[in-house]
Design a protein around this motif. Structure first.
Motif, PDB file in Angstrom:
ATOM      1  N   LYS A 799      57.954 -40.066 -23.034  1.00  0.00           N
ATOM      2  CA  LYS A 799      57.271 -39.251 -22.022  1.00  0.00           C
ATOM      3  C   LYS A 799      56.060 -38.563 -22.639  1.00  0.00           C
ATOM      4  O   LYS A 799      54.996 -38.450 -22.011  1.00  0.00           O
ATOM      5  CB  LYS A 799      58.231 -38.219 -21.426  1.00  0.00           C
ATOM      6  N   ARG A 800      56.206 -38.110 -23.865  1.00  0.00           N
ATOM      7  CA  ARG A 800      55.083 -37.471 -24.556  1.00  0.00           C
ATOM      8  C   ARG A 800      53.967 -38.484 -24.832  1.00  0.00           C
ATOM      9  O   ARG A 800      52.785 -38.171 -24.728  1.00  0.00           O
ATOM     10  CB  ARG A 800      55.570 -36.838 -25.863  1.00  0.00           C
ATOM     11  N   ILE A 801      54.357 -39.714 -25.216  1.00  0.00           N
ATOM     12  CA  ILE A 801      53.353 -40.744 -25.485  1.00  0.00           C
ATOM     13  C   ILE A 801      52.591 -41.084 -24.205  1.00  0.00           C
ATOM     14  O   ILE A 801      51.352 -41.181 -24.200  1.00  0.00           O
ATOM     15  CB  ILE A 801      54.020 -42.003 -26.065  1.00  0.00           C
ATOM     16  N   LEU A 802      53.334 -41.257 -23.099  1.00  0.00           N
ATOM     17  CA  LEU A 802      52.688 -41.574 -21.837  1.00  0.00           C
ATOM     18  C   LEU A 802      51.756 -40.444 -21.400  1.00  0.00           C
ATOM     19  O   LEU A 802      50.621 -40.684 -20.955  1.00  0.00           O
ATOM     20  CB  LEU A 802      53.740 -41.844 -20.761  1.00  0.00           C
ATOM     21  N   VAL A 812      39.052 -37.997 -15.332  1.00  0.00           N
ATOM     22  CA  VAL A 812      39.537 -36.800 -14.652  1.00  0.00           C
ATOM     23  C   VAL A 812      39.758 -37.138 -13.179  1.00  0.00           C
ATOM     24  O   VAL A 812      38.941 -37.776 -12.530  1.00  0.00           O
ATOM     25  CB  VAL A 812      38.542 -35.645 -14.798  1.00  0.00           C
ATOM     26  N   GLY A 813      40.884 -36.711 -12.631  1.00  0.00           N
ATOM     27  CA  GLY A 813      41.210 -37.016 -11.242  1.00  0.00           C
ATOM     28  C   GLY A 813      42.062 -38.249 -11.080  1.00  0.00           C
ATOM     29  O   GLY A 813      42.512 -38.562  -9.983  1.00  0.00           O
ATOM     30  N   ASP A 814      42.271 -38.990 -12.182  1.00  0.00           N
ATOM     31  CA  ASP A 814      43.099 -40.197 -12.122  1.00  0.00           C
ATOM     32  C   ASP A 814      44.187 -40.127 -13.186  1.00  0.00           C
ATOM     33  O   ASP A 814      44.397 -41.041 -13.958  1.00  0.00           O
ATOM     34  CB  ASP A 814      42.210 -41.431 -12.338  1.00  0.00           C
ATOM     35  N   ARG A 815      44.867 -38.986 -13.254  1.00  0.00           N
ATOM     36  CA  ARG A 815      45.848 -38.771 -14.315  1.00  0.00           C
ATOM     37  C   ARG A 815      47.232 -38.447 -13.764  1.00  0.00           C
ATOM     38  O   ARG A 815      47.979 -37.687 -14.340  1.00  0.00           O
ATOM     39  CB  ARG A 815      45.383 -37.639 -15.229  1.00  0.00           C
ATOM     40  N   GLY A 816      47.592 -39.005 -12.651  1.00  0.00           N
ATOM     41  CA  GLY A 816      48.883 -38.703 -12.056  1.00  0.00           C
ATOM     42  C   GLY A 816      50.024 -39.356 -12.798  1.00  0.00           C
ATOM     43  O   GLY A 816      49.884 -40.386 -13.427  1.00  0.00           O
ATOM     44  N   GLY A 817      51.181 -38.725 -12.676  1.00  0.00           N
ATOM     45  CA  GLY A 817      52.418 -39.307 -13.217  1.00  0.00           C
ATOM     46  C   GLY A 817      52.472 -39.366 -14.718  1.00  0.00           C
ATOM     47  O   GLY A 817      53.105 -40.254 -15.276  1.00  0.00           O
ATOM     48  N   ALA A 818      51.809 -38.425 -15.399  1.00  0.00           N
ATOM     49  CA  ALA A 818      51.722 -38.512 -16.850  1.00  0.00           C
ATOM     50  C   ALA A 818      53.066 -38.454 -17.538  1.00  0.00           C
ATOM     51  O   ALA A 818      53.269 -39.063 -18.569  1.00  0.00           O
ATOM     52  CB  ALA A 818      50.816 -37.393 -17.385  1.00  0.00           C
ATOM     53  N   GLY A 819      53.998 -37.733 -16.980  1.00  0.00           N
ATOM     54  CA  GLY A 819      55.290 -37.578 -17.667  1.00  0.00           C
ATOM     55  C   GLY A 819      56.383 -38.431 -17.093  1.00  0.00           C
ATOM     56  O   GLY A 819      57.555 -38.193 -17.381  1.00  0.00           O
TER      57      GLY A 819
END
Length: 820
Positions: A799-802, A812-819
């Motif tokens: 999760k941290r790597i993702l 910026v603005g296209d960073r959803g679902g990072a975790g």
């Protein structure tokens, strides 16, 4: 890389045809998440069959398996014919089964093996088992001796034999700890004078002394029937072996270093509630175990230690040492030069230490050979041995300015043996740059290559009838492993298996049938059976994967080649989104171990990373997985491409891969990340510290940060000793380049890592603090060793790597679902 493997999960079983399209295109399929792919593998993926072997009568195939999702694997059996119905073997049945390993006599009519510290003899015709020992002490290393007439084994560092015909047990050696007791006869002049005076003056003393001497003579006469007492001092003994004629016992004498300091690894989360220290290993350059070959001549009742001084090249200075030689002094005047020359003494060349393996006796018992290696692994000799004269005869020398290794060669004796004519020895060598099969005649010295080409023989063995070679090789493609047959004296390779992927083959006792462990890129390992004929159909015997796992269309990445800056072709796996976005993000995965192959056509041992790469592609990333310089499967030049400079060609291969992604596959050169564990973590650090314009974000997992703190067995081969080759260590250790960090760096490390110590990452963290770097973070895992075990740890780490990649590689603005 022997110790630096990132431990992946066990391979899992095959699935039906899997599409290459991403899951999001499948409509109803749920997208992958880190929580999903990092679950306990046995619960949602399945557990592959492993440790496959045949019953001695050929009627069953045994293997480890866990289709019932238990806490651990169990032993299963399946018939090679009829319905494929694997059955779990009960504990009671297992106790009655012969061990899967052991030694066979030359005719393959009997097998001797150890079980729970006792020795057993199996008659292969009747399948009757006879117990040889039944003691509280452990007996081990059973074998046949005296050309099959006796069974030999080791108990308490001594060699014993047992006669099946008479039931007689004989102790063949008498090794004793410590030093030989001092003789009662005085050696000092004054003491000898006093003794002579006492014997002259006192009759009672003289008579008692005569009685003592008579008793000693009687004991010596009786002792001739017993083996010679051999005192070891501080040494230990191993590899005891009786010659076929019974005249010689050979053994390895080992002297452990006394000054070697062992690093301690603190374990904080313990059942006791106290911090407990784990004794792990020494560091590179520490004193190593010294070994010698001892020979006990039974007929002469004496012992010898084999000398090696005549070995060709033993006194040669390793090539790299020439860089450190002092410059020559200014020339002297002629007269002074002559005077200096007359006074100068010729220096005695320094002989490198040697490690012996063997001896290996011919079937007729008439000849023997040894494999000998220098402890710096730059030379390997095969020599004939005459134990009567303690003389050796050179049969083959393999030298490498880097280090000798490769398939069938390894760091020990390697794959070696005698041909049936008792005249030729077979072995593998990288003489041509690829590991191939050779023979050498011990009488004439004539050497012959049985195989050749730009591929590797990865394993070799003779059939039981000793007429055919069974080989595994990557002759069709570096990323495929097939099973081959070859006539005894060489000829054309006959390919038996045909499916693309990898085949691990166990041949039935009669040689007619093959048990095959097979996998493809996106199809985990399963057990198959086939006739031992070219192109015969393979019948599947196990089905291991779960419906949930099979429901996702795991990708079959394309295998491409990258043209490196020095002209080499570097193989890689390429994962591409179905609809890639122009100037999209990319991630490069770096496999661990260094000497390991991952850009191949079979199920990766990095299966969690394979699934994570699928997740990244699903999110629009292009992923590249490179078999960089130092990787296995491509011959000597690739294997040794990192010699004296880790972070050199292995790193530039990744930089060249990043360039290819930007130039050919539409990736933004400003949006490339990199991650990997163990050696892959090391490369990630070197990339982030020395190539900050190429890699914007990196995740370095359980990374070596300073090679002077890693182990000796691995590091000494590649970088030599730190006190002899400080330049190699200085340019190869990431901690020396930490000031170059610009992008976002995530570091993850297990706190009880006994391979790459937690101290490594702590030292680097302190360095980053002192350099006032702020764009890094460290995640620690208190209960994890080098290879993570707990699903919660895997999940947290990935999760941290993702999040790292989603935050730093997307606009910026296209960073959803990072975790997720």
């Amino acid at each position: 890389m022997r110790n630096l493997y990132l431990l992946g999960l066990l391979a899992v079983a095959a699935q039906s045809a899997l599409a290459q399209a991403p899951a999001t295109a499948a409509g109803s399929l749920a997208p992958l998440t880190v929580d999903k792919i990092m679950r306990e593998p046995a619960q949602w993926v399945g557990t592959a069959p492993a440790n496959i072997y045949w019953a001695e009568d050929g009627r069953r195939i045994y293997f480890s398996w866990n289709p019932t999702k238990d806490r651990r694997d169990s032993l299963y059996q399946v018939a090679p014919t009829g319905p494929a119905v694997p059955r779990k073997v009960s504990q009671r049945e297992q106790r009655e089964l012969p061990a899967s390993t052991g030694a066979y006599d030359d005719a393959y009519t009997r097998k001797v093996y150890e079980r729970e510290g006792d020795i057993y003899l199996l008659d292969l015709k009747t399948q009757k088992i006879r117990r040889v020992t039944n003691t509280t002490e452990r007996e081990s290393t059973p074998d046949f001796a005296r050309q099959g007439k006796l069974v030999s084994y080791v108990r308490a560092q001594n060699l014993y034999t047992w006669n099946p015909a008479t039931g007689e047990t004989v102790q063949r050696t008498d090794f004793r700890k410590g030093s030989k007791p001092a003789s009662p006869t005085p050696t000092d002049k004054a003491e000898r004078y006093l003794r002579a005076q006492q014997l002259t003056l006192f009759e009672v003393v003289r008579l008692r002394d005569q009685d003592r001497q008579a008793q000693e003579r009687q004991q010596k006469a009786l002792a001739r029937l017993q083996p010679k007492a051999i005192y070891l001092g501080l040494q230990t003994v191993a590899n005891l072996q009786l010659s076929p004629d019974g005249r010689y016992v050979t053994y390895t004498l080992r002297q452990e270093p006394t000054a070697a300091k062992v690093a301690l690894v603190p374990s904080y989360v313990t059942a006791s509630g106290f911090t407990e220290d784990i004794s792990s290993r020494t560091k590179v350059g520490a004193p190593q175990t010294a070994e010698e070959l001892g020979i006990y001549d039974v007929a002469r009742d004496t012992t010898f230690v084999l000398g090696y001084k005549e070995l060709k090249g033993l006194d040669e200075l390793p090539a790299y040492r020439k860089e450190y030689q002092l410059p020559a002094k200014a020339p002297l005047p002629a007269d002074s030069a002559k005077a200096a020359a007359s006074k100068a003494k010729k220096p005695t060349p320094e002989l490198r230490r040697v490690q012996p393996f063997g001896p290996y006796w011919s079937a007729d018992g008439q000849q023997a050979f040894l494999v000998m290696r220098t402890t710096d692994n730059k030379d390997r000799w095969i020599v004939g041995l005459d134990p009567a004269t303690q003389k050796i005869k050179l049969l083959d020398r393999q030298h490498d300015d880097a280090w000798v290794n490769g398939p069938g060669i390894g760091y020990a004796a390697g794959s070696v043996g005698w041909l049936p004519d008792n005249r030729r020895v077979w072995f593998q060598s990288e003489e041509t740059g690829y590991s191939h099969l050779y023979t050498v005649d011990v009488t004439t010295g004539q050497k012959k290559a049985l195989t050749s080409g730009k591929f590797e023989i990865q394993s070799a063995q003779l059939s039981r009838d000793r007429k055919t070679w069974y080989l595994t090789a990557n002759a069709t493609h570096p990323g495929e492993r097939h099973f081959y047959q070859l006539p005894l004296n060489g000829g054309a390779l006959q390919q038996i298996t045909t499916r693309p992927g990898a085949h691990e083959v166990a041949v039935s006792p009669d040689g007619r049938t093959l048990a095959v462990r097979y996998s493809y890129t996106n199809k985990p390992w399963e057990l198959f059976v086939m006739a031992n004929k070219p192109g015969a159909p393979m019948r599947q015997l196990t089905h291991s994967t779960t419906p949930e796992f099979e429901g996702y269309p795991w990708r079959d990445p394309e295998i491409i080649t990258i043209k490196a800056r020095d002209g080499a072709d570097v193989y890689a796996r390429l994962y591409r989104p179905a609809n890639p976005v122009a100037q999209g993000p990319a991630v490069i995965f770096v496999h661990g171990a260094g000497y390991l192959q991952n850009a191949h056509k079979w199920w990766s041992q990095y299966s969690r990373e394979y699934m994570f790469n699928n997740l990244l592609v699903e999110k629009g990333y292009t992923v590249l997985d490179i078999d960089y310089r130092g990787s296995a499967g491509y011959g000597r030049d690739v294997r040794t491409g990192i010699y004296r400079y880790m972070g050199g060609k292995d790193l530039s291969d990744h930089v060249d891969g990043a360039k290819l992604l930007a130039e050919k596959y539409g990736v933004s050169p400003q949006r490339i990340g990199i991650y990997g564990g163990s050696y892959g973590g090391f490369i990630t650090l070197m990339a982030m510290f020395t190539q900050p314009e190429v890699f914007r974000a990196g995740a370095a997992l359980r990374s070596v940060t300073d090679w002077a703190h890693y182990n000796h067995g691995y590091t000494d081969n590649i970088l030599n000793e730190p006190y002899n080759d400080s330049l190699a260590y200085a340019r190869s250790s990431p901690i020396n380049y930490a000031n170059g960090l610009k992008g976002a760096l995530l570091m993850c490390h297990g706190m009880v890592d006994t391979n790459v110590h937690f101290q490594d990452i702590v030292r680097l963290s302190q360095r980053l603090i002192e350099l006032k770097k702020e764009n890094w973070e460290l995640a620690v895992y208190p209960v994890e060793d080098h290879g993570f075990v707990e699903p919660s740890s895997w999940t947290d780490e990935y999760k941290r790597i993702l999040k790292l990649f989603e935050t730093n590689l997307r606009p910026v603005g296209d960073r959803g679902g990072a975790g997720q």
